[in-house]
Motif scaffolding. Structure first.
Motif, PDB file in Angstrom:
ATOM      1  N   LEU A 150       0.820  -1.210   0.000  1.00  0.00           N
ATOM      2  CA  LEU A 150       0.000   0.000   0.000  1.00  0.00           C
ATOM      3  C   LEU A 150       0.853   1.259   0.000  1.00  0.00           C
ATOM      4  CD1 LEU A 150      -2.806   1.335   0.244  1.00  0.00           C
ATOM      5  CD2 LEU A 150      -2.567   1.173   2.736  1.00  0.00           C
ATOM      6  N   VAL A 151       1.896   1.252   0.841  1.00  0.00           N
ATOM      7  CA  VAL A 151       2.791   2.413   0.898  1.00  0.00           C
ATOM      8  C   VAL A 151       3.406   2.692  -0.470  1.00  0.00           C
ATOM      9  CG1 VAL A 151       4.915   3.342   1.893  1.00  0.00           C
ATOM     10  CG2 VAL A 151       3.313   2.089   3.337  1.00  0.00           C
ATOM     11  N   GLY A 152       3.828   1.624  -1.137  1.00  0.00           N
ATOM     12  CA  GLY A 152       4.498   1.802  -2.432  1.00  0.00           C
ATOM     13  C   GLY A 152       3.577   2.072  -3.593  1.00  0.00           C
ATOM     14  N   MET A 153       2.321   1.598  -3.534  1.00  0.00           N
ATOM     15  CA  MET A 153       1.439   1.721  -4.694  1.00  0.00           C
ATOM     16  C   MET A 153       0.559   2.962  -4.661  1.00  0.00           C
ATOM     17  SD  MET A 153       2.392  -0.493  -6.711  1.00  0.00           S
ATOM     18  CE  MET A 153       1.161  -0.022  -7.929  1.00  0.00           C
ATOM     19  N   VAL A 178      11.604  17.584  -8.589  1.00  0.00           N
ATOM     20  CA  VAL A 178      11.582  18.045  -7.196  1.00  0.00           C
ATOM     21  C   VAL A 178      10.252  17.669  -6.544  1.00  0.00           C
ATOM     22  CG1 VAL A 178      11.652  20.077  -5.702  1.00  0.00           C
ATOM     23  CG2 VAL A 178      13.203  19.923  -7.654  1.00  0.00           C
ATOM     24  N   GLY A 179       9.170  17.791  -7.303  1.00  0.00           N
ATOM     25  CA  GLY A 179       7.851  17.453  -6.775  1.00  0.00           C
ATOM     26  C   GLY A 179       7.745  15.994  -6.371  1.00  0.00           C
ATOM     27  N   ILE A 180       8.371  15.103  -7.123  1.00  0.00           N
ATOM     28  CA  ILE A 180       8.363  13.681  -6.780  1.00  0.00           C
ATOM     29  C   ILE A 180       9.038  13.448  -5.440  1.00  0.00           C
ATOM     30  CG2 ILE A 180       9.416  11.458  -7.401  1.00  0.00           C
ATOM     31  CD1 ILE A 180       8.735  12.113 -10.309  1.00  0.00           C
ATOM     32  N   LEU A 181      10.173  14.089  -5.212  1.00  0.00           N
ATOM     33  CA  LEU A 181      10.887  13.916  -3.943  1.00  0.00           C
ATOM     34  C   LEU A 181      10.070  14.465  -2.772  1.00  0.00           C
ATOM     35  CD1 LEU A 181      14.506  14.894  -5.070  1.00  0.00           C
ATOM     36  CD2 LEU A 181      13.563  12.610  -4.752  1.00  0.00           C
ATOM     37  N   VAL A 182       9.449  15.612  -2.992  1.00  0.00           N
ATOM     38  CA  VAL A 182       8.655  16.226  -1.918  1.00  0.00           C
ATOM     39  C   VAL A 182       7.414  15.389  -1.618  1.00  0.00           C
ATOM     40  CG1 VAL A 182       7.291  18.245  -1.258  1.00  0.00           C
ATOM     41  CG2 VAL A 182       9.495  18.548  -2.398  1.00  0.00           C
ATOM     42  N   THR A 183       6.687  15.009  -2.655  1.00  0.00           N
ATOM     43  CA  THR A 183       5.461  14.236  -2.438  1.00  0.00           C
ATOM     44  C   THR A 183       5.764  12.836  -1.912  1.00  0.00           C
ATOM     45  OG1 THR A 183       5.480  13.601  -4.797  1.00  0.00           O
ATOM     46  CG2 THR A 183       4.094  15.464  -4.154  1.00  0.00           C
ATOM     47  N   THR A 201       4.639   9.253   2.355  1.00  0.00           N
ATOM     48  CA  THR A 201       5.131   8.279   3.326  1.00  0.00           C
ATOM     49  C   THR A 201       4.652   8.618   4.734  1.00  0.00           C
ATOM     50  OG1 THR A 201       7.104   7.867   1.979  1.00  0.00           O
ATOM     51  CG2 THR A 201       7.192   7.191   4.287  1.00  0.00           C
ATOM     52  N   ARG A 202       4.768   9.882   5.102  1.00  0.00           N
ATOM     53  CA  ARG A 202       4.335  10.300   6.437  1.00  0.00           C
ATOM     54  C   ARG A 202       2.828  10.114   6.614  1.00  0.00           C
ATOM     55  NH1 ARG A 202       8.087  13.212   9.368  1.00  0.00           N
ATOM     56  NH2 ARG A 202       6.435  14.160  10.617  1.00  0.00           N
ATOM     57  N   LEU A 203       2.051  10.468   5.601  1.00  0.00           N
ATOM     58  CA  LEU A 203       0.594  10.337   5.710  1.00  0.00           C
ATOM     59  C   LEU A 203       0.171   8.881   5.837  1.00  0.00           C
ATOM     60  CD1 LEU A 203      -0.670  12.995   3.122  1.00  0.00           C
ATOM     61  CD2 LEU A 203      -0.774  13.131   5.612  1.00  0.00           C
ATOM     62  N   VAL A 204       0.765   8.026   4.991  1.00  0.00           N
ATOM     63  CA  VAL A 204       0.398   6.606   5.037  1.00  0.00           C
ATOM     64  C   VAL A 204       0.827   5.982   6.358  1.00  0.00           C
ATOM     65  CG1 VAL A 204       0.762   4.351   3.966  1.00  0.00           C
ATOM     66  CG2 VAL A 204       0.454   6.355   2.530  1.00  0.00           C
ATOM     67  N   PHE A 205       1.997   6.342   6.857  1.00  0.00           N
ATOM     68  CA  PHE A 205       2.455   5.825   8.149  1.00  0.00           C
ATOM     69  C   PHE A 205       1.491   6.220   9.267  1.00  0.00           C
ATOM     70  CE2 PHE A 205       7.276   5.013   7.475  1.00  0.00           C
ATOM     71  CZ  PHE A 205       6.956   4.083   6.498  1.00  0.00           C
TER      72      PHE A 205
END
Length: 208
Positions: free
Chosen positions: A145-148, A189-194, A199-203
């Motif tokens: 789920l985290v990765g997809m 840059v957007g990919i790195l930020v998002t 990750t934080r939201l899913v965690f």
């Protein structure tokens, strides 16, 4: 066009990551955990970000250049004059294509990276069976789920940024070139930020 790049980059990146992990794990007598660490590293983070970067560098400038050329030649204005919605005709198909293609490429990239890790593991006398047992044990729904979730967010962002810069391009060929460069930079840059935000939201949602 992105498929071959994803195949090569994922396989090589997976082997490079596994080589670093295997050396450290072998030194502490825990090389049997290589599959565990590969799943966590690749599926959660490396796979989506790597493939997202590849697709962004390949597709974002193409979309921006195409739409920018249409803007410069007044083709978009012509669509509006004929009563067509340029968002429906030009943006939506590209967005749908990315939403379908990027998750599929991430799945392929993850599989190849993990396969590359297994090849490195064999060099450290780790059997394929032991490696795959570790992979399957930690290939849990939560890790998947985290990765997809990420490729869908990345696809949405790449499409929006590329189309926005394409529609906003002005000043002829020079303006299209500037818009194309900006599109790639913002997407990367957007990919790195998002990635960090997702990750934080899913965690938090999973209470990890």
């Amino acid at each position: 066009g992105s498929l071959l790049i994803v195949v090569v980059s994922s396989l090589v990146a997976g082997q490079a990551l596994a080589l670093q992990l295997a050396r450290e794990l072998a030194g502490s007598g825990a090389k049997g955990q290589l599959g565990h660490f590969m799943v966590v590293s690749v599926v959660r983070a490396l796979g989506p970000v790597l493939v997202g970067m590849v697709v962004a560098s390949r597709m974002s400038p193409g979309i921006t250049a195409e739409l920018g050329a249409m803007r410069s030649s007044d083709q978009i204005d012509a669509l509006v004059a004929f009563g067509s919605d340029p968002i429906k005709r030009l943006v939506v198909p590209r967005l749908i294509a990315l939403l379908i293609a990027l998750p599929c490429l991430v799945i392929l990239g993850d599989a190849l990276a993990i396969m590359g890790g297994g090849l490195v593991g064999q060099q450290y006398h780790l059997t394929w069976e032991t490696y795959m047992n570790g992979v399957l044990k930690y290939l849990t729904p939560k890790n998947i789920l985290v990765g997809m979730i990420k490729p869908f967010v990345f696809a949405l962002m790449i499409a929006i940024v590329a189309c926005w810069k394409g529609f906003a391009a002005a000043g002829g060929a020079k303006g299209v070139g500037v818009a194309t460069t900006e599109s790639v930079v913002i997407s990367a840059v957007g990919i790195l930020v998002t990635d960090g935000i997702c990750t934080r939201l899913v965690f938090r949602l999973l209470h990890w």
